[in-house]
Every structure is written in structure tokens, then in C-alpha cells.
Scaffold this motif. Sequence first.
Motif, PDB file in Angstrom:
ATOM      1  N   GLY A  52      36.375  33.083  35.876  1.00 52.53           N
ATOM      2  CA  GLY A  52      34.953  32.823  36.330  1.00 52.53           C
ATOM      3  C   GLY A  52      34.153  32.244  35.077  1.00 52.53           C
ATOM      4  O   GLY A  52      34.160  32.964  34.277  1.00 52.53           O
ATOM      5  N   LYS A 121      27.474  41.971  40.955  1.00 48.98           N
ATOM      6  CA  LYS A 121      28.628  41.157  41.545  1.00 48.98           C
ATOM      7  C   LYS A 121      29.732  40.399  40.791  1.00 48.98           C
ATOM      8  O   LYS A 121      30.883  40.340  41.072  1.00 48.98           O
ATOM      9  N   ASN A 122      29.022  39.728  39.588  1.00 48.35           N
ATOM     10  CA  ASN A 122      29.768  39.024  38.865  1.00 48.35           C
ATOM     11  C   ASN A 122      30.900  40.121  37.970  1.00 48.35           C
ATOM     12  O   ASN A 122      31.847  39.787  37.655  1.00 48.35           O
ATOM     13  N   ARG A 124      31.836  42.971  39.099  1.00 51.32           N
ATOM     14  CA  ARG A 124      32.952  43.323  39.872  1.00 51.32           C
ATOM     15  C   ARG A 124      34.221  42.204  39.881  1.00 51.32           C
ATOM     16  O   ARG A 124      35.379  42.518  40.272  1.00 51.32           O
ATOM     17  N   LYS A 125      33.689  40.806  40.003  1.00 49.72           N
ATOM     18  CA  LYS A 125      34.641  39.868  39.956  1.00 49.72           C
ATOM     19  C   LYS A 125      35.689  39.785  38.721  1.00 49.72           C
ATOM     20  O   LYS A 125      36.742  39.738  38.850  1.00 49.72           O
ATOM     21  N   VAL A 128      38.414  42.701  39.022  1.00 49.69           N
ATOM     22  CA  VAL A 128      39.503  42.641  39.450  1.00 49.69           C
ATOM     23  C   VAL A 128      40.780  41.891  38.911  1.00 49.69           C
ATOM     24  O   VAL A 128      41.751  42.494  39.005  1.00 49.69           O
ATOM     25  N   ASN A 129      40.220  41.074  37.896  1.00 46.31           N
ATOM     26  CA  ASN A 129      41.316  40.706  36.996  1.00 46.31           C
ATOM     27  C   ASN A 129      41.318  41.386  35.663  1.00 46.31           C
ATOM     28  O   ASN A 129      41.469  40.520  34.662  1.00 46.31           O
TER      29      ASN A 129
END
Length: 293
Positions: A52, A121-122, A124-125, A128-129
Motif C-alpha cells: 500500500g 481503512k488504510n 486495516r489494509k 492484513v499483511n
Amino acid sequence: MERVLGSLRCSYLFLKFSLILYATIFWLIGGLILAIGIYAEVERQEYKTLHGVFLAPAIILIVLGVIMFIVSFIGVLASLRDNLCLLKVFLYMLALCLILELAGGIVALIFRRQTEDLLNKNIRKGMVNYYDDLDFKNIMDFVQKTFKCCGGTDFTDWQVNMYHNCSAPGPLACAVPYTCCVSKPSEVVNTMCGYKALTKERLEHIEQIYTRGCTNAVFIWFMDNYKIMAGLLLGILVPQFFGVIFTWLYITRVEDAIEEYGHYMDGLLDGGPREAKKQSKWAKCCKCMPLVD
């Protein structure tokens, strides 16, 4: 007349060297930031971390470094050659950056809820990784330990991670990272202190893990330390404001000198008008090239 000319010459030289020094300092800083960003991006690509862009410090450093380097280089070139076109470009770019920063801060404060939602939101992205993106992992661990928080909105956000999801096998299932745990500096770190934390209610975690989200915790810290934030903002905005003022004053001085003595600045510097110098064939292609007799 000589007194007026001397005053104009002094103000011209003061503004010229001040602007050259100002632009050169930020040019060097921009180059340093750009070099650090490029190095960090090369390392990021090697280890395949942080897909990201929003969460990648290297990308942010590169963008910031490129903007500072280009804008400051234009300022150095314009102030050295007294090029009105480049001086105005430098002025407008400085003013635009200043306005965008002020507008962005005001919008973020007015639409605080939407800003928090975007950040969550960012985050949480990135979560994930978490174990694959080393840069984000280091940032998240630092924020959780420093601000005594867990996750973006709250500690339950860790369910988005494949290792911490309750449906996953292994000891990390339904757990949170150890950086979410309440601990004292003198204690030995227990990496499994967040075991099965996601299966319990918030009130059961008072003495075990931090339950509030990091986005809210960071905003609260900003509000509690408003003096530090005000000093930081002034340290960023004031130099840009003075840069705009100095550039504007210098443009007016150059325009006055051109109107009084002609195209070239020898009249102001040497004490009297002189014949304008001609442009070489290279100067016609590039306005920053020197003039010749």
C-alpha cells in the motif's frame, strides 16, 4: 539620488542573498530526503514490504523530496539569474504548497470523522499483511507501544489478519500482538500475553491489553499536546510563509530595477545605467543562461 540608489542596492543584495541561502538550504534538505526515500524504497522492493502506497514511508519521502528539490532548485536558479519568469514560478509554487497545507489541515479538522475513517481503512489494509510488511509492522508496533493502543478502531480489528483471525490454526488465533499488552518497562516481554484476547469482552482486558484504537489515541495525544503540535506546525509553515514574502519583495525589487535601468541589473549593482547585454543563442533556448556583451 545616490542615497536612494545605495538603499536600493543594499535592499536588492540583502533580498538576493537571503533568497539564495533560503532556496539552497531547502534544496539540500530536499535532496537528502529524496536520497533517503530512494534508499528505503530499494530496500522495500527487495523485501517486498508494504504494497500500500499510503502506508509506505519510502513513497512519502520520495514525493516530499522530489517536490522540495524541484521547487527549491527553481528558487536557486531564479535568484542567481534574476529571472522574473522563474521567480514568479517559484513564488506561485511556494504559495500553492502553503495554501494546500493549510487547506488540508483545516479540512482534516472539520471532517475529523471522515479523516479517522480513512485512516482506519488504510490501517486495516496494513494489518492484513502485518507479518509480511516489515515497515508497517515496525510502525504499528511503535504506535501501539507508544500511545498504549491496539488496532485502528479498537483491538478487534486484528481479526482481519489471517494469523489472528479466530478461524486460523495455531496459538495466534483470536490473539493480538504482544505490543498491545499492558506491561511495565522493567518486566520481561511475554509475547503470548494477548492469547485469546479476541474471545473476551472489552472490560475483561483492563489489566491485560489496551482496548482503545490507535487512531483515536493519536488524535487525543495531539489534542493534549497542542503546544507541541502548534510549534511543529509553525516550524513547517513559517519558513514557507517567509519564503513567499522574500520572493515577492525580491520580484518587486527586480521589476523596479528593470524599469529604472533596463533589461540587465548592472545599473543597480554598479551605480549607474549601462547598455543592455545581448542574449547568446543558448540564452534564447534557456532563460537562465547568462547574457553576453
